[in-house]
Scaffold this active site. Structure first.
Site, mmCIF file in Angstrom:
data_model
loop_
_atom_site.group_PDB
_atom_site.id
_atom_site.type_symbol
_atom_site.label_atom_id
_atom_site.label_comp_id
_atom_site.label_asym_id
_atom_site.label_seq_id
_atom_site.Cartn_x
_atom_site.Cartn_y
_atom_site.Cartn_z
ATOM 1 N N THR A 127 6.994 -2.095 5.975
ATOM 2 C CA THR A 127 5.862 -1.891 5.055
ATOM 3 C C THR A 127 5.974 -2.739 3.809
ATOM 4 O O THR A 127 4.985 -3.024 3.155
ATOM 5 C CB THR A 127 5.765 -0.408 4.652
ATOM 6 O OG1 THR A 127 6.989 -0.016 4.063
ATOM 7 C CG2 THR A 127 5.491 0.460 5.870
ATOM 8 N N CYS A 128 7.215 -3.131 3.493
ATOM 9 C CA CYS A 128 7.383 -3.971 2.297
ATOM 10 C C CYS A 128 6.642 -5.289 2.459
ATOM 11 O O CYS A 128 6.125 -5.853 1.503
ATOM 12 C CB CYS A 128 8.854 -4.261 2.041
ATOM 13 S SG CYS A 128 9.864 -2.788 1.858
ATOM 14 N N PHE A 129 6.663 -5.810 3.684
ATOM 15 C CA PHE A 129 6.116 -7.149 3.919
ATOM 16 C C PHE A 129 4.833 -7.115 4.736
ATOM 17 O O PHE A 129 4.380 -8.153 5.186
ATOM 18 C CB PHE A 129 7.161 -8.003 4.656
ATOM 19 C CG PHE A 129 8.454 -8.142 3.908
ATOM 20 C CD1 PHE A 129 8.558 -9.006 2.842
ATOM 21 C CD2 PHE A 129 9.562 -7.387 4.268
ATOM 22 C CE1 PHE A 129 9.755 -9.145 2.150
ATOM 23 C CE2 PHE A 129 10.760 -7.521 3.582
ATOM 24 C CZ PHE A 129 10.865 -8.396 2.513
#
Length: 1039
Positions: A1006-1008
């Protein structure tokens, strides 16, 4: 020896000179003593003579009072001559009073010509002396009248005495000497009376009457008796009638008599027969014709100045309400006179207080001197002015507009004509009741058709009337709402005025009015005044009507007409801005813009709350967003104004892009964006999962504004203090933010409550039970602002009224708490509106201006106004009660909590950034769009690597499954769990990478915004794995 002789000679000469000086001084003293003695003797002689004369006068009147035989006119004349010879106003006040009574008594004696004081006018030897004497006596009567106070009993008796003297000797109708054979003398006697009246006029007779009338009438209750007022008005009319209504006398009458506050109302109340005299002389018509000459009207206004010009205006309006015939015949002149007088007052009406302004209860801040002695009479003056916007006068002045037929059937329900009295001229109590009666008639929908020449007499007349009312609105600033309420009372006036506007010009209103903006002609200004009046009144009407009246009963306007009107207004405002007219607008043009824009925004905000217009109705198809963005980048004024005033003409998606662009620019300016030469400052925080809210609050509330806007990295630790695995590249912070927001907005925490209907969130009125609750709300505002700032959507459904407060709409003068109340409590709203529609006596319900609430088991009484629990709700104040109650529930109760949250939110999000969104659009910005996901758009923003490409079979299968096999809910879950939001798409990426081995589940980072997708061998396996991954409630595995 020679020198000694010279010295003695000099001394001798000095002594001689001194002797001469002494003799001269002695002579001067003797001469001065003789002169002083002469003056003293003269003074003493005069005093003695005056004393003797006064004793003689006193003896004369003493004998008269003791009942001696009736005094002859000659003896009265002689004693009067003596008294006038020594007359001193202060010393001889009582003697003069006795003289007047003696003269009047002589005039009442029957059949004794020698006793009648006026008989001396027939004496050849005494005629001229008698005329001079009576002139002097009458002028002394005037001098006394100027000083007397009619509200003091003793003074009121003297007022009657002096007025009787003036009435008796300025008209021959009561002179007994002219009865019978004496009738032949009447012309000569009338000539003498005219001579006397002319003398008084030259001395300032009208000024005396003005002072007396003002002293007696410029108060809440008049102190002049019916007899006194009748006498004064009769005296005032005599010179005018005698001069056959010459311009000079009409001018004096208007300046001195008609400018007395509410004198016509007092005449109607105390002595209505005087009004009949005015009508018999056709005075109102003569006044209007005289004042219709611009130079004469200006002269009168300049003489009176503002306060008294307004009083004259009030009296003329009142007379107009009683003279339908003159009003109908002289509409143009009447309207022109009122416009000129109001315009004169308007020149001195100021927008703000200063050292050069004075407060006026009707005009507001006024740059001329204000006569504060008139303040007591202002309520009566206001009642007079109310006739101007009362039903009776509106029907006459707008007769050309109201005569239009809007109904398809012939049975047009007309309001009964209202009596022309102050009580009924503006039926405020019945306004709302009348407005709530549903019209059963069906009419054609009004659309611009054109065809009426703007230079026709009919159009010019309607324009003039509109200019009059528009000038009234801008001049009488303190009773503006009263005026608007009166103008909107007739249900059919505004739709018929709209129909009239639709017919103007060859193609209907819009093109004509746009042309008027570029023409600085008088005709153009009048047409624009008509549009401005229509907008101001319609805006006021729609503001006071609730949703039932607008959408169901459709009072005044049909919904289809509101669509047409809003389209017209939208185009008009857009053209004014885009064509550069607003940039340089001043004065009337700027007022017009704000008027039209205000009406437009009231309709737009009403449509945002409850739709009446079709989809994309508010957008401008001829405005390309790319062009607007280019102009904004170049700081073009018209683009900035458009975004400030009518952002709704731009599609919502483009405004979101613009918003994100503004955020990005600020980040770059603050150095919060990674560049090749610098990295942004990073704030690291450590959060225990079991105490996420407490740790987050403690560590983040101390951060500076820029630090809160910057990069924040979160490290989670478990209860044992061991760090959790994972690298925060925004994903962990996003999870932290979502969890924090989920906790603080949980109603169980009692920081927020849910509405009774659709369970939407708003600050809890009892949240004060938390320690430092205001700091908590500020923290919540910062967290919410941070989510919006970073483009992280959070599932927080706010109540509509709270979103309006977040946008600052509640500070608008057009904001209505009642309209927003259903979003808080629809049942409470229904109960309040039932009070509004209650036909009986509302006081029977036993309500007071207070609100009783059960707070944690205790009944608490909240006063809506100071002392409200002792003030009953009545039919007169029930509308105020409804608005006060709505305002209390949505604002007062949660005022401090809302202010704290907004403060925190605005420390991250600038207010001007979100002003381009409506309340529903702001909710979409916070919580994301519920609209169907645009897969084609998502494809365009997808990047592939690790062996995948757009033509790879797994990728083709993926898009096909999302498009054809997944439901909308499954598609939303897929995007949510891959970390992709509208924000990430707007930032320009969504990534799919091949991963091995092929039998595992898909995973996400989800960070990227990264989806790691195995290279499946079959489409069915891909579909099964995707469904399993998103349906296990935990989403994709994290990698």
């Amino acid at each position: 020896m020679f020198s000694a002789s010279q010295s003695s000679k000099a001394q001798f000469l000095d002594k001689a000179r001194q002797a001469r000086e002494e003799r001269r001084e002695l002579k001067e003293r003797e001469r001065a003593a003789v002169q002083i003695q002469a003056l003293v003797r003269r003074f003493l002689c005069r005093c003695h003579l005056q004393k003797e004369i006064r004793r003689e006068v006193d003896d004369f009147f003493g004998a008269t009072e003791c009942g001696a035989s009736k005094r002859s006119a000659l003896s009265v004349f002689r004693i009067a001559r003596k008294l006038l010879f020594v007359f001193n106003q202060r010393e001889d006040k009582e003697r003069f009073e006795k003289l007047c009574r003696c003269i009047l008594n002589s005039m009442d004696v029957e059949s004794e010509p020698k006793v009648w004081y006026v008989s001396l006018a027939l004496s050849k030897d005494l005629t001229l002396l008698w005329i001079k004497q009576i002139k002097d006596i009458l002028w002394f009567c005037c001098e006394f009248l100027k000083q007397l106070k009619p509200d003091i009993l003793q003074d009121s008796r003297l007022v009657n005495l002096h007025l009787t003297m003036l009435v008796t000797f300025t008209d021959t109708s009561t002179w007994k000497i002219l009865r019978g054979k004496g009738e032949t003398l009447r012309p000569a006697m009338n000539h003498i009376c005219a001579n006397i009246m002319g003398h008084l006029n030259q001395k300032g007779f009208y000024s005396v009457l003005q002072i007396l009338l003002t002293n007696g009438l410029a108060r809440s209750r008049p102190s002049l008796s019916k007899g006194s007022l009748t006498a004064i008005f009769s005296l005032a009319l005599r010179p005018v009638v005698a001069a056959q209504f010459s311009d000079n006398l009409l001018r004096s009458f208007l300046i001195h008599i008609m400018s007395v506050p509410a004198i016509m109302t007092h005449l109607a109340t105390l002595t209505p027969e005087r009004l009949a005299v005015i009508e018999s002389h056709d005075l109102f018509h003569k006044f209007i014709v005289f004042l219709s000459c611009e130079a004469q009207c200006r002269d009168v206004c300049v003489c009176l100045e503002g306060s008294h010009t307004l009083c004259l205006l009030g009296n003329l309006v009142y007379l107009g309400s009683l003279n339908d015939r003159v009003l109908e015949d002289e509409t143009a002149h009447f309207v022109g006179v009122l416009i000129h007088m109001l315009s004169y007052c308007q020149k001195y009406v100021s927008q703000k207080k200063s050292n050069l302004t004075h407060w006026h209860p009707v005009l507001g801040w006024f740059s001329q001197t204000v006569d504060y002695g008139l303040n007591e009479s202002m309520p009566l003056l206001t009642k007079q002015l109310q006739h101007l916007w009362g039903v009776h006068m509106i029907r006459i002045l707008f007769s050309d507009v109201l005569s239009k037929k809007l109904l398809e059937n012939q049975e047009i329900a007309q309001l009964p004509a209202q009596p022309a009295s102050p009580q009924n001229s503006l039926p405020m109590k019945n306004l709302f009741k009348r407005a709530f009666q549903k019209s059963a008639s069906v009419r054609h929908i009004l659309k611009p058709v054109g065809g009426k020449r703007v230079d026709s007499a009919e159009v010019q007349k309607v324009c003039s009337v509109c200019v009059l009312y528009q000038t009234t609105l801008t001049t009488l600033t303190q009773i503006r709402l009263q005026i608007l309420t009166g103008l909107t009372y007739l249900d059919d006036l505004l739709p018929k005025l709209w129909a009239f506007i639709c017919e103007l010009g060859p193609q209907g209103g819009l093109k004509l009015f746009l042309e008027c903006l570029n023409n600085d002609t008088e005709e153009s200004k009048r047409l624009l005044a008509m549009l401005m009046l229509f907008c101001d009144c319609s805006r006021h009407l729609i503001t006071i009507l609730d949703d039932i009246e607008v959408y169901e009963e459709q009072i005044s306007f049909k919904l289809e007409e509101l669509v047409t009107i809003s389209s017209f207004l939208n185009s008009f405002v857009f053209k004014m801005i885009w064509d550069g007219i607003v940039e340089n607008a001043r004065g009337e043009t700027l007022e017009l813009f704000h008027s039209v824009h205000g009406w437009l925004m009231v309709l737009y905000e009403r449509d945002c709350r409850r739709r009446f217009a079709p989809e994309d109705h508010w957008l401008r198809k001829d405005l390309k967003p790319s062009v607007l963005f280019q102009e904004l980048d170049k700081d073009k004024k018209r683009a900035q104004l458009l975004l400030q005033y009518i952002p709704h003409v731009i599609p919502h998606k483009n405004r979101v892009l613009l918003f994100r662009n503004m955020v990005t620019k600020e980040k770059e300016k603050l150095g919060l964006v990674e560049t090749s030469s610098a990295s942004p400052h990073v704030t690291h925080i450590t959060i225990r999962r079991s105490r996420m809210l407490e740790d987050g609050y403690e560590q983040l509330r101390q951060l500076s504004q820029n630090a809160m806007k910057g990069v924040i990295r979160v490290k989670f630790v478990n209860d044992l203090g061991v760090d959790e695995a994972g690298i925060d590249q925004d994903g962990v912070f996003k999870e932290f933010l979502e969890e924090i927001i989920k906790k603080v907005f949980d109603p169980a925490l009692n920081l927020f409550k849910t509405t009774s209907g659709d369970e939407r969130l708003y600050p809890s009125p009892t949240s004060y039970i938390h320690e430092n609750y205001l700091q908590l709300f500020e923290f919540v505002g910062k967290m919410l602002g941070k989510a919006v700032y970073e483009g992280i959507v959070v599932d927080v459904p706010f109540a509509s009224f709270f979103l309006s407060q977040l946008l600052g709409h509640h500070h608008s003068v057009f904001y209505s708490s009642v309209d927003e109340l259903p979003s808080l409590d629809s049942e409470f709203y229904k109960n309040l509106t039932s009070i509004k529609r209650y036909d009986g006596d509302i006081s029977d319900l036993g309500l007071t201006l207070s609100y009783d609430e059960d707070v944690m088991g205790q009944l608490v009484c909240h006063e809506l106004v100071p002392g409200g629990k002792t003030i009953p709700v009545t039919n007169e104040n029930k509308i105020s009660y409804i608005h006060l109650m709505a305002h209390f529930r949505m604002h007062t109760q949660i005022k401090s909590q809302t202010a704290a949250l907004i403060s925190g939110f605005r420390s991250i999000i600038k207010p001007e950034w979100i002003r381009m969104f409506s309340a529903p659009e702001l909710q979409r910005l916070i919580s994301g769009d519920n609209a169907e996901i645009d897969l084609e758009d998502l494809k365009k923003h997808t990047v592939y690597y690790g062996g995948f490409h757009g033509s790879h079979r797994v990728i083709i299968w993926l898009w096909d499954i999302l498009a054809n096999d997944f439901s909308p809910e499954e598609r939303a879950m897929f995007l949510k769990d891959t970390g992709d939001t509208l924000g990430s798409v707007l930032r320009g990426f969504f990534t799919i990478r091949k991963k091995e081995p092929g039998g595992r589940l898909p995973t996400s980072s989800t960070c990227f915004n990264l989806l790691k997708l195995p290279n499946y061998s079959k489409k069915s396996i891909l579909r099964e794995k995707l469904r399993y991954a998103i349906s296990m409630n935990t989403g994709f595995e994290l990698s």
